[in-house]
Design an enzyme around this catalytic site. Structure first.
Site, PDB file in Angstrom:
ATOM      1  N   LYS A  64      -4.705  -7.791  -9.559  1.00  0.00           N
ATOM      2  CA  LYS A  64      -3.358  -7.214  -9.662  1.00  0.00           C
ATOM      3  C   LYS A  64      -2.245  -8.233  -9.403  1.00  0.00           C
ATOM      4  CE  LYS A  64      -4.176  -2.317  -8.759  1.00  0.00           C
ATOM      5  NZ  LYS A  64      -3.709  -1.186  -7.943  1.00  0.00           N
ATOM      6  N   ASP A  71       1.612   2.637  -9.771  1.00  0.00           N
ATOM      7  CA  ASP A  71       1.006   3.298  -8.603  1.00  0.00           C
ATOM      8  C   ASP A  71       2.027   4.145  -7.846  1.00  0.00           C
ATOM      9  OD1 ASP A  71      -1.563   2.343  -8.989  1.00  0.00           O
ATOM     10  OD2 ASP A  71      -1.239   0.539  -7.805  1.00  0.00           O
TER      11      ASP A  71
END
Ligand code: ATR
Length: 282
Positions: free
Chosen positions: A72, A108
């Site tokens: 990420k 997210d």
């Protein structure tokens, strides 16, 4: 599934990626929408990550990639452009390929807010307690900041990591020593487990739920198992318990829209498909 000369491709890359529920979720939505599209898992080692992404981005039939651990941060680093969310969180879970450019986003935080929506949190008057200070906590703190949450309490076993989140993105957050988390729990309208405690096979997050506010919201970012000790404790104490599966679905919806140019359908619902898949794991 039918693959044609015009099939649009997207996928998820991680190391490992075999546990990911994203291919199931995305292919459910692709089939429900009748799209000429496919979504595949791509296990890729960290040393190959950047070459892999840059190579795929060269083909106009590839829309982009979701990115999971451990890539990420690398995903954000290699992108040509990044959204404020990805920059604040310091990580990207979504890369889209646009005319040769790689754009990074992080959905997210949106996923977390979508999961909480049915509980109708009154963010403007809420005290939120976030437990943990890893990547997940950073995304959840960012979400709380963007939703206008009145007070954020942040507690982590290693205090310096909580201090770092406060310094970088949430200067008004109140840092709570880990051993004082039960006192903070008594003040909270929203309690969030962003630690990895509660994961299948590991130890549970220990909290004194007797002091917690009835009717407060408890959210667990862990979803394997789905009913963690944290959520059971919250429910028994009269809190509203929300599991991490709705956040997983909530973070995938904007990715689907970015890849395929239409919203993920609500019918038939994807949650039962994921519950079925988790049945073998939780
Ligand atoms: P992620 O990026 O998924 O959030 P991470 O960066 O490994 O994962 O963070 C894991 C979180 O769980 C951290 O907040 C970690 O606390 P530390 O920063 O002190 O390591 C927390 N955590 C993991 N095991 C824990 C334990 N046994 N007790 C308390 N906190 C724990």
């Amino acid at each position: 599934m039918r693959i044609t000369g015009q099939t649009r491709l997207a996928g998820v890359t991680g190391d490992p990626v075999a546990h990911s529920l994203s291919p199931l979720m995305m292919s459910h939505w692709i089939a429900a929408s009748g799209l000429d599209a496919a979504y595949l898992p791509f296990p890729v080692a960290p040393t190959d990550f950047s070459d892999f992404v840059r190579g795929l981005a060269k083909s106009p039939s590839v829309s982009g990639l979701n990115v999971t651990l451990p890539h990420k941060e690398a995903a954000l680093a290699l992108a040509d452009k990044a959204t404020p969310a990805a920059l604040a969180i310091g990580a990207a879970n979504l890369l889209t390929f646009r005319g040769g450019e790689i754009h990074a986003d992080n959905t997210d935080a949106d996923g977390f807010l979508a999961a909480l929506e049915p509980a109708e949190p009154d963010y403007g008057n809420a005290i939120a307690l976030v437990l943990g200070a890893g990547g997940a906590a950073r995304a959840l703190v960012h979400a709380l900041l963007t939703s206008g949450c009145a007070t954020i309490l942040l507690s982590n076993r290693t205090r310096s990591r909580a201090d770092a989140i406060a310094d970088e993105i949430a200067p008004e957050a109140e840092i709570i020593d880990w051993q004082d988390r039960d006192e903070a729990l008594a003040r909270a309208d929203l309690v969030v487990n962003a630690t990895s405690l509660g994961l299948k096979g590991g130890s549970e997050l220990e909290l004194d739920w007797s002091a917690a506010r009835k009717g407060a919201i408890a959210f667990d970012s862990v979803y394997v198992p789905l009913r963690t000790g944290f959520l059971r404790g919250a429910e028994e104490a009269g809190l509203q318990a929300i599991d991490g599966l709705d956040m997983l679905i909530g973070q995938a919806r904007p990715s689907f829209a970015a890849f395929f140019g239409c919203d993920a359908p609500h019918d038939p619902p994807v949650r039962p498909v994921l519950l079925d898949a988790l049945g073998g794991r939780s």
